[in-house]
Design an enzyme around this catalytic site. Structure first.
Site, PDB file in Angstrom:
ATOM      1  N   ASP A  56       0.864  -1.173   0.000  1.00  0.00           N
ATOM      2  CA  ASP A  56       0.000   0.000   0.000  1.00  0.00           C
ATOM      3  C   ASP A  56       0.904   1.227   0.000  1.00  0.00           C
ATOM      4  OD1 ASP A  56      -2.378   1.585   0.472  1.00  0.00           O
ATOM      5  OD2 ASP A  56      -3.222  -0.197   1.415  1.00  0.00           O
ATOM      6  N   ASP A 105      -3.134   4.674  -2.423  1.00  0.00           N
ATOM      7  CA  ASP A 105      -4.231   5.243  -1.638  1.00  0.00           C
ATOM      8  C   ASP A 105      -4.682   6.578  -2.250  1.00  0.00           C
ATOM      9  OD1 ASP A 105      -5.603   4.831   1.020  1.00  0.00           O
ATOM     10  OD2 ASP A 105      -4.783   6.806   1.416  1.00  0.00           O
ATOM     11  N   GLU A 130      -6.564   3.539  -5.852  1.00  0.00           N
ATOM     12  CA  GLU A 130      -7.854   3.787  -5.218  1.00  0.00           C
ATOM     13  C   GLU A 130      -8.274   5.179  -5.691  1.00  0.00           C
ATOM     14  OE1 GLU A 130      -9.965   4.103  -0.841  1.00  0.00           O
ATOM     15  OE2 GLU A 130      -8.117   5.145  -1.264  1.00  0.00           O
ATOM     16  N   HIS A 190     -11.061  -3.018   3.581  1.00  0.00           N
ATOM     17  CA  HIS A 190     -10.970  -2.634   5.004  1.00  0.00           C
ATOM     18  C   HIS A 190     -11.778  -1.377   5.332  1.00  0.00           C
ATOM     19  CE1 HIS A 190      -8.252  -0.149   2.798  1.00  0.00           C
ATOM     20  NE2 HIS A 190      -8.121   0.645   3.834  1.00  0.00           N
ATOM     21  N   ASP A 191     -12.397  -0.757   4.321  1.00  0.00           N
ATOM     22  CA  ASP A 191     -13.196   0.451   4.555  1.00  0.00           C
ATOM     23  C   ASP A 191     -14.699   0.186   4.453  1.00  0.00           C
ATOM     24  OD1 ASP A 191     -10.935   2.069   4.750  1.00  0.00           O
ATOM     25  OD2 ASP A 191     -10.956   2.605   2.623  1.00  0.00           O
TER      26      ASP A 191
HETATM   27  O1  TEU Z   1      -9.588   5.567   1.799  1.00  0.00           O
HETATM   28  C1  TEU Z   1     -10.035   6.716   1.140  1.00  0.00           C
HETATM   29  C2  TEU Z   1     -11.454   6.909   1.212  1.00  0.00           C
HETATM   30  O2  TEU Z   1     -12.048   7.422   0.315  1.00  0.00           O
HETATM   31  C3  TEU Z   1     -12.086   6.414   2.450  1.00  0.00           C
HETATM   32  O3  TEU Z   1     -11.607   7.168   3.490  1.00  0.00           O
HETATM   33  C4  TEU Z   1     -13.515   6.543   2.377  1.00  0.00           C
HETATM   34  O4  TEU Z   1     -13.898   7.871   2.294  1.00  0.00           O
HETATM   35  C5  TEU Z   1     -14.058   5.959   3.643  1.00  0.00           C
HETATM   36  O5  TEU Z   1     -13.131   5.135   4.246  1.00  0.00           O
HETATM   37  C6  TEU Z   1     -15.214   5.123   3.311  1.00  0.00           C
HETATM   38  O6  TEU Z   1     -15.645   4.599   4.495  1.00  0.00           O
HETATM   39  C7  TEU Z   1      -8.231   5.377   1.938  1.00  0.00           C
HETATM   40  C8  TEU Z   1      -7.994   4.158   2.800  1.00  0.00           C
HETATM   41  O7  TEU Z   1      -8.511   3.031   2.159  1.00  0.00           O
HETATM   42  C9  TEU Z   1      -8.586   4.400   4.146  1.00  0.00           C
HETATM   43  O8  TEU Z   1      -8.481   3.278   4.980  1.00  0.00           O
HETATM   44  C10 TEU Z   1      -7.867   5.572   4.758  1.00  0.00           C
HETATM   45  O9  TEU Z   1      -8.452   5.904   5.987  1.00  0.00           O
HETATM   46  C11 TEU Z   1      -7.892   6.790   3.847  1.00  0.00           C
HETATM   47  O10 TEU Z   1      -7.576   6.490   2.502  1.00  0.00           O
HETATM   48  C12 TEU Z   1      -6.859   7.789   4.294  1.00  0.00           C
HETATM   49  O11 TEU Z   1      -5.581   7.311   4.046  1.00  0.00           O
END
Ligand code: TEU
Ligand code: CA
Length: 538
Positions: A96, A195, A248, A318-319
């Site tokens: 990542d 990311d 992403e 994970h989000d």
């Molecule tokens: O996620 C970006 C993102 O768009 C997310 O924050 C989204 O808005 C939210 O998580 C949806 O629930 C990336 C990573 O995948 C995330 O884990 C990080 O927190 C974020 O960037 C910041 O680095």
């Protein structure tokens, strides 16, 4: 065709995958112990969520040193060993890479607090406008996008307070990341998952247009300079190593997604994680009411299949909450989890399985806010409270949308399989019923189905390179062909709890289905069939 397109990806959230030393936190040695499990599943590529040094405000997405390993997860030697052990088993790693921001504990940020430091402009430090913040932008986590320094100036952060945004206009920025990227590629990794890769470059810090959510977005979303940065990284750093990039990309439609792939002469990303299908069940912003509409979901999938040459397909990470809880059914747990896996593994593109998805792990069963650890969850709770949203509704929001739904530890067995100690985040009580140990010994389990499906994908080039031809996407029914030369695969799915008649010729050899093969004309609730249309019918 690039080699990575043949293989199935698996995302590991290291903190919650496997703990090897009993401190309750997943680690790199734990991953090494489970490599053979990944081999048995048929995985070729593993995306590791961040394992770098981090104060863990956002559990690794706030990086304080890109060139060292978080001691909770192990050492650099462990990491090298992991790459080596993976290679022995035909598994490659994708790291990542967070280029939009660092942790506020990063040495660059600490140095930048001194106005005379050469690091000052690595970040956006600005004076307020009178009593007001430097601009009206809001962050992805629902807060204002500026926080105060001790000297009264402010710094910009599109995510949590401890994640200051980097300034990609700084002449050193590219070289700093060149060093980081090459450091990891030399260790033998296959590529990076980047990311929030389309919001790095900010064209100005002027006030954003009025918007309900993410004020300021138009100043930094998929900007021209951002494309230039990606092209340069691609050409000078990624290409020479034969590596690849998965981006992403937030809030993109298929046109913007295609732009981020670039073109033959000026390539950018190899594939992108879009969000449109993941937002199909939301209303206004994701925290309000959600309702799954399978036809909308499938129409979006079809559009992405048609418009992009190659997709990064995923239903979980994970989000995101767990797909079986969100798009499937508790009552038809096994059937719906298998049905969803059938879509994921038979669409055109690289399938990404998120840890635990292969056993149908569900959303968490937490009873109070203290059981949650995620910064976004806590921020949104506080924000909703300020907005006088009643407690029962706040709780409903958290239960359905919290990122911890995906982050509870992997359910290896009915007891202690994740860790001999107390897990950092509580394991779902349903581990007694939903776990790897049970499913490994059950030929009819979700896990066994995933294994068969991955084999079938490997054995049928049409499922990898074949064209995608949509047939039906209505009333919860979804059907399509994958076609390559004289190989034709028919996939038929029922994404509803109802029995459905389907007007399609389903003759052929059933390669896989998630029910006993009695019913022929109707599809049972959440039924999925993968059929090879035999030669004379093609
Ligand atoms: O996620 C970006 C993102 O768009 C997310 O924050 C989204 O808005 C939210 O998580 C949806 O629930 C990336 C990573 O995948 C995330 O884990 C990080 O927190 C974020 O960037 C910041 O680095
Ligand atoms: Ca540990």
């Amino acid at each position: 065709m690039q080699a990575f397109k043949q293989g199935v990806f698996y995302q590991i959230y290291p903190r919650s995958f496997k703990d090897s030393n009993g401190d309750g936190i997943g680690d790199i040695r734990g991953i090494i112990q489970k490599l053979d499990y990944l081999v048995s599943l048929g995985i070729k590529y593993v995306w590791l969520s961040p394992v770098y040094a981090s104060p863990n405000v956002d559990f690794g997405y706030d990086i304080s040193d890109y060139l060292s390993i978080n001691p909770e997860y192990g050492t650099m030697a462990d990491m090298e060993q992991l790459i080596k052990e993976g290679k022995k088993r035909g598994i490659h790693f994708v790291m990542d890479l967070v280029m939009n921001h660092t942790s506020s504990d990063h040495a660059w940020f600490k140095a930048s607090l001194d106005p005379n430091s050469p690091y000052r402009d690595y970040y956006y430090h600005r004076p307020g406008k009178g009593k007001k913040l430097p601009n009206n932008w809001t962050s992805f986590f629902g807060e204002k996008a500026w926080s105060k320094n001790e000297d009264g100036t402010y710094y910009l952060h599109l995510f949590a307070q401890n994640q200051p945004d980097l300034n990609w206009d700084h002449p050193n920025m590219y070289n700093e990341f060149k060093h980081i990227i090459e450091f990891w590629l030399k260790k033998g990794i296959a590529g990076f998952r980047c990311d929030v890769v389309n919001v790095m470059y900010k064209t100005s810090l002027d006030n954003g247009k009025p918007r309900l959510f993410l004020k300021g977005l138009e100043k930094y979303h998929s900007t021209q300079k951002n494309h230039e940065i990606l092209r340069r990284i691609r050409k000078e750093l990624i290409q020479p190593y034969g590596a690849f990039l998965v981006g992403e990309t937030v809030m993109v439609n298929t046109q913007q997604a295609n732009d981020l792939l670039g073109n033959e002469s000026e390539k950018e990303l190899d594939m992108v994680f879009g969000f449109e299908h993941m937002d199909a069940d939301q209303f206004l912003v994701k925290w309000f009411k959600r309702k799954f509409n399978p036809d909308k979901f499938n129409r979006i999938l079809i559009q992405w299949q048609k418009d992009l040459p190659w997709n990064a397909n995923y239903f979980e990470n994970h989000d995101q909450p767990r797909s079986v809880s969100r798009y499937g059914s508790a009552h038809y747990h096994k059937e719906s989890a298998k049905m969803l896996s059938t879509v994921l593994l038979t669409l055109k593109g690289s399938p990404f399985i998120y840890q635990g998805q292969e056993i149908g792990m569900t959303n968490v069963d937490y009873k109070s806010l203290d059981e949650y650890m995620d910064v976004e969850t806590k921020n949104i709770w506080a924000l909703a409270k300020q907005l006088w949203i009643p407690k029962f509704y706040r709780w409903h929001m958290i239960k359905t949308v919290s990122r911890d739904n995906a982050r509870s530890p992997m359910q290896w067995d009915s007891m202690g399989g994740f860790s001999t100690g107390k897990p950092w985040l509580r394991i779902n009580h349903n581990q007694k019923k939903i776990n790897v140990a049970i499913q490994e010994n059950d030929g009819d389990s979700i896990l066994s189905y995933y294994k068969r499906l991955i084999k079938i994908r490997q054995q049928h080039p049409a499922l990898i390179e074949g064209d995608f031809v949509p047939l039906i996407a209505k009333k919860g029914l979804f059907a399509y062909h994958r076609v390559l030369n004289n190989q034709k695969i028919l996939v038929v799915l029922n994404m509803s709890t109802k029995y459905r008649k389907i007007k399609l010729n389903m003759d052929g050899e059933i390669l896989l289905q998630n029910y006993p093969p009695m019913e022929m004309k109707r599809l049972r609730p959440y039924e999925a069939r993968v059929i090879e249309v035999t030669h004379d019918q093609v």
